[in-house]
Design a protein around this motif. Structure first.
Motif, PDB file in Angstrom:
ATOM      1  N   ILE A   1       0.835  -1.206   0.000  1.00  9.39           N
ATOM      2  CA  ILE A   1       0.000   0.000   0.000  1.00  9.39           C
ATOM      3  C   ILE A   1       0.868   1.252   0.000  1.00  9.39           C
ATOM      4  O   ILE A   1       0.687   2.159  -0.812  1.00  9.39           O
ATOM      5  N   LEU A   2       1.846   1.302   0.913  1.00  5.77           N
ATOM      6  CA  LEU A   2       2.735   2.469   0.990  1.00  5.77           C
ATOM      7  C   LEU A   2       3.483   2.661  -0.321  1.00  5.77           C
ATOM      8  O   LEU A   2       3.663   3.794  -0.786  1.00  5.77           O
ATOM      9  N   ASP A   3       3.927   1.558  -0.909  1.00  5.61           N
ATOM     10  CA  ASP A   3       4.776   1.642  -2.095  1.00  5.61           C
ATOM     11  C   ASP A   3       4.088   2.324  -3.276  1.00  5.61           C
ATOM     12  O   ASP A   3       4.742   2.778  -4.203  1.00  5.61           O
TER      13      ASP A   3
ATOM     14  N   ALA B   1      -9.865   5.065   2.333  1.00  7.74           N
ATOM     15  CA  ALA B   1      -8.663   5.876   2.097  1.00  7.74           C
ATOM     16  C   ALA B   1      -8.196   6.446   3.431  1.00  7.74           C
ATOM     17  O   ALA B   1      -9.009   6.772   4.298  1.00  7.74           O
ATOM     18  N   PHE B   2      -6.884   6.570   3.590  1.00 12.68           N
ATOM     19  CA  PHE B   2      -6.288   6.968   4.868  1.00 12.68           C
ATOM     20  C   PHE B   2      -5.076   7.828   4.534  1.00 12.68           C
ATOM     21  O   PHE B   2      -4.258   7.445   3.689  1.00 12.68           O
ATOM     22  N   THR B   3      -4.963   8.984   5.168  1.00 13.19           N
ATOM     23  CA  THR B   3      -3.844   9.868   4.862  1.00 13.19           C
ATOM     24  C   THR B   3      -3.482  10.711   6.077  1.00 13.19           C
ATOM     25  O   THR B   3      -4.249  10.787   7.036  1.00 13.19           O
ATOM     26  N   THR B   4      -2.309  11.338   6.041  1.00 15.24           N
ATOM     27  CA  THR B   4      -1.902  12.222   7.128  1.00 15.24           C
ATOM     28  C   THR B   4      -1.020  13.335   6.607  1.00 15.24           C
ATOM     29  O   THR B   4      -0.335  13.183   5.593  1.00 15.24           O
TER      30      THR B   4
ATOM     31  N   LEU C   1      -4.614  -2.306  12.416  1.00 13.19           N
ATOM     32  CA  LEU C   1      -4.238  -2.773  11.078  1.00 13.19           C
ATOM     33  C   LEU C   1      -3.231  -1.845  10.405  1.00 13.19           C
ATOM     34  O   LEU C   1      -2.218  -2.288   9.903  1.00 13.19           O
ATOM     35  N   TYR C   2      -3.528  -0.555  10.373  1.00  8.87           N
ATOM     36  CA  TYR C   2      -2.748   0.382   9.563  1.00  8.87           C
ATOM     37  C   TYR C   2      -2.372   1.619  10.375  1.00  8.87           C
ATOM     38  O   TYR C   2      -3.184   2.135  11.137  1.00  8.87           O
ATOM     39  N   LEU C   3      -1.154   2.105  10.166  1.00  2.00           N
ATOM     40  CA  LEU C   3      -0.710   3.349  10.797  1.00  2.00           C
ATOM     41  C   LEU C   3      -0.287   4.360   9.742  1.00  2.00           C
ATOM     42  O   LEU C   3       0.213   3.989   8.681  1.00  2.00           O
TER      43      LEU C   3
ATOM     44  N   THR D   1       1.006   5.302   5.079  1.00  2.00           N
ATOM     45  CA  THR D   1       0.998   6.662   4.534  1.00  2.00           C
ATOM     46  C   THR D   1       1.785   7.545   5.485  1.00  2.00           C
ATOM     47  O   THR D   1       1.899   7.219   6.674  1.00  2.00           O
ATOM     48  N   GLY D   2       2.371   8.620   4.969  1.00  2.00           N
ATOM     49  CA  GLY D   2       3.201   9.445   5.840  1.00  2.00           C
ATOM     50  C   GLY D   2       3.438  10.821   5.290  1.00  2.00           C
ATOM     51  O   GLY D   2       2.963  11.173   4.206  1.00  2.00           O
ATOM     52  N   ASP D   3       4.183  11.599   6.066  1.00  2.00           N
ATOM     53  CA  ASP D   3       4.449  12.996   5.718  1.00  2.00           C
ATOM     54  C   ASP D   3       5.692  13.440   6.472  1.00  2.00           C
ATOM     55  O   ASP D   3       5.940  12.996   7.586  1.00  2.00           O
TER      56      ASP D   3
END
Lengths: 367, 367
Positions: A33-35, A73-76, B111-113, B148-150
């Motif tokens: 997913i991250l990729d 969908a998940f974001t930060t 599950l997800y971070l 996901t990240g920032d």
């Protein structure tokens, strides 16, 4: 990267940010997913299997009657903008819009946000209250609920006033397939309005510059505009559908060119932009000329780029122009089968130049 | 609160944190989910209704075949611990464990971070790489993916090395009903092990203190322990079930007493704790005596409190003790029909004293 130190440009959204992600984060956190490296992660929620249910609880009536009709969908994003208040918005409005927009760029309907505050000791309470008011107002406007949060306080000089992180959760309707990797040769590049307004508003506020035309941030939640785009492709009777929107992205840090270059790299296509068709307001153009900045690299917080199938470009453009946040929308170029990741700009004089990612840090703490 | 300024104690997890939430955040962001004030928000995902589907896409085969069998949990925390590395962990391990634990305390399977970094210019790259390695290792151990990240970079002196925000998404199995508001008179208060280890490890590291027995943080992901608790109540043949676990909470900032007091307030019950049964390690007890601190208010990062129906207390306690992170678990008190929110401690001498929330800031930047 062992002997290096973090530089401001590692947060620019440009070349060094890209390297930091590629060399430090991506290899360590790598997963399917991250990729994908999209603005929002799209999740398949399959965590609880029916066979895990205990024996006393096998009746289907105890499961929710309606499932999840779409993907999550998940974001930060963290927000460190300085100053915290600027023409057209403040850090609170930005923290809601930025994360709503990242979800919307994933094709999701934003539903829920978290809010994490890191506050410097001594921040006036009324400043915090103003920021929180602004977040609440913007969340209401964007039809999202802030459902969980956290507050940390650090000593004086250990942070600069207030930093805010928001994460967001939304649902991706099953018909929507946008991804940064979906651009195809022939796609039309649309932009929803004038470029560079946010970055120039912050910069002139920070430096105390005055221009005859005032500059204001374009900071706005774009989920309504995205919904209008998708709505224009439904029930058209001529075979158009949501899947004709291939990529959506909001050109924040690093501006238009960086965002386009990321899409071109991810999709392994070329992009050719027509400089004369790129909408830029007169005040931004003047300020950029004065300060020696290129507006195509300046941050936006209320604009989106859409890469769409050529057959639906006029329809989508018309839908954008009818929306309050898309009045100045324009078609500015097309996707080509040129070298993967290469962005070419046709200048007003007809020459072509290759556009690269931002290399230094143009404006620190822009968002 | 208009004329006040933010003080360090507003981030303590104690009385002033409580006031900040009640007076600044809760009234502005108010909604049914946030107002529950649990460690994780539990979401009903109903965003996309079948009637919203476009006409060309009405076949059921185009909807995902498996729905969402449970509710979604969503939480966030920022981590500002100083120093960033300490005996037993570092800010990266903490950032994964803390958010995994908040999800687990909501009864969810994490599950997800997401991961959001705010980095001070000049941070050595190898320090960042070490932190990211630690996050990756801990995520693997906890069976969660960082999706996901920032990254933001601020100038020297505008942050202190690195701050990390993580948000998390998990699924709550339909049988699980834990909430901070579910405590009932008669419930038994269980704790999963010794208290105060994290806070005292940070404090002694920060102050350069040396004790004969080394102090180490208990920082650990607790989702496996929570799973073991629920598993002990399934298929028991005597009517026990997951719903017999009424409340779960991890006693982080503010320690045991603050966490218990929050549960008592939310559930409108009293709690009586038996001081002699509360497990505290010898090194923590000695360090607390030396420094004049009360270990019942010191932060933990690998312990949980469970309030369970009296009939299942022994079974849950046994399950906790069999788990690697629950070896020193103990029953430490019970829920009463006493004054709502009042926590009473029976001392070793048989006297009773009323325990209040932490008022000052005992240890700043503990997590």
């Amino acid at each position: 990267m062992g002997n290096e130190r973090i530089r401001l440009a590692h947060g620019s959204g440009g070349r060094l940010s890209h390297d930091l992600i590629e060399q430090v984060f991506a290899p360590r956190f790598s997963n399917a997913i991250l990729d994908r490296m999209d603005d929002a992660a799209v999740l398949e929620i399959t965590g609880y299997r029916p066979e895990d249910r205990p024996e006393g609880f096998t009746s289907d009536s105890q499961l929710p009657t309606s499932g999840l009709p779409g993907k999550l969908a998940f974001t930060t994003d963290s927000y460190v903008v300085s100053p915290t208040t600027f023409p057209g918005g403040d850090i609170g409005k930005l923290a809601v819009c930025g994360t709503v927009n990242d979800l919307a760029m994933g094709g999701a309907r934003p539903l829920y946000l978290s809010a994490g505050f890191i506050i410097e000791e001594g921040l006036p309470m009324d400043e915090l209250e103003g920021i929180v008011d602004s977040m609440a107002r913007t969340a209401k406007q964007a039809h999202v609920a802030i459902v969980t949060g956290d507050t940390k306080v650090v000593g004086r000089g250990q942070a600069d006033r207030v930093f805010i992180n928001t994460a967001g959760v939304g649902i991706v309707p099953p018909e929507v397939t946008v991804s940064g990797r979906n651009a195809r040769p022939g796609d039309i590049v649309l932009v929803s309005g004038t470029l560079g307004d946010h970055g120039m508003a912050i910069l002139t506020q920070r430096e105390g510059l005055q221009f005859t035309s005032p500059l204001a941030s374009d900071c706005a939640p774009l989920n309504g505009l995205v919904e209008a785009i998708f709505a224009s492709l439904r029930s058209t009777g001529d075979g158009c559908c949501e899947a004709d929107v291939h990529c959506l992205r909001d050109p924040t840090r690093g501006g238009l060119v960086t965002a386009i270059k990321e899409l071109a790299l991810a999709s392994e296509v070329g992009v050719e932009l027509d400089e004369s068709s790129i909408p830029i307001g007169d005040a931004v153009r003047a300020a950029c000329e004065l300060l020696g900045l290129d507006p195509l690299y300046v941050a936006n917080e209320g604009k989106l780029i859409a890469l769409v199938a050529p057959g639906v470009a006029q329809r989508v453009l018309a839908a954008m122009r009818r929306h309050p946040y898309g009045g100045d929308a324009a078609a500015i170029g097309e996707v080509t089968s040129g070298r993967a990741g290469q962005v070419v700009i046709r200048t007003e004089l007809g020459a072509k130049r290759i556009a690269n990612m931002l290399t230094g840090e143009q404006l620190p703490r822009i968002c």
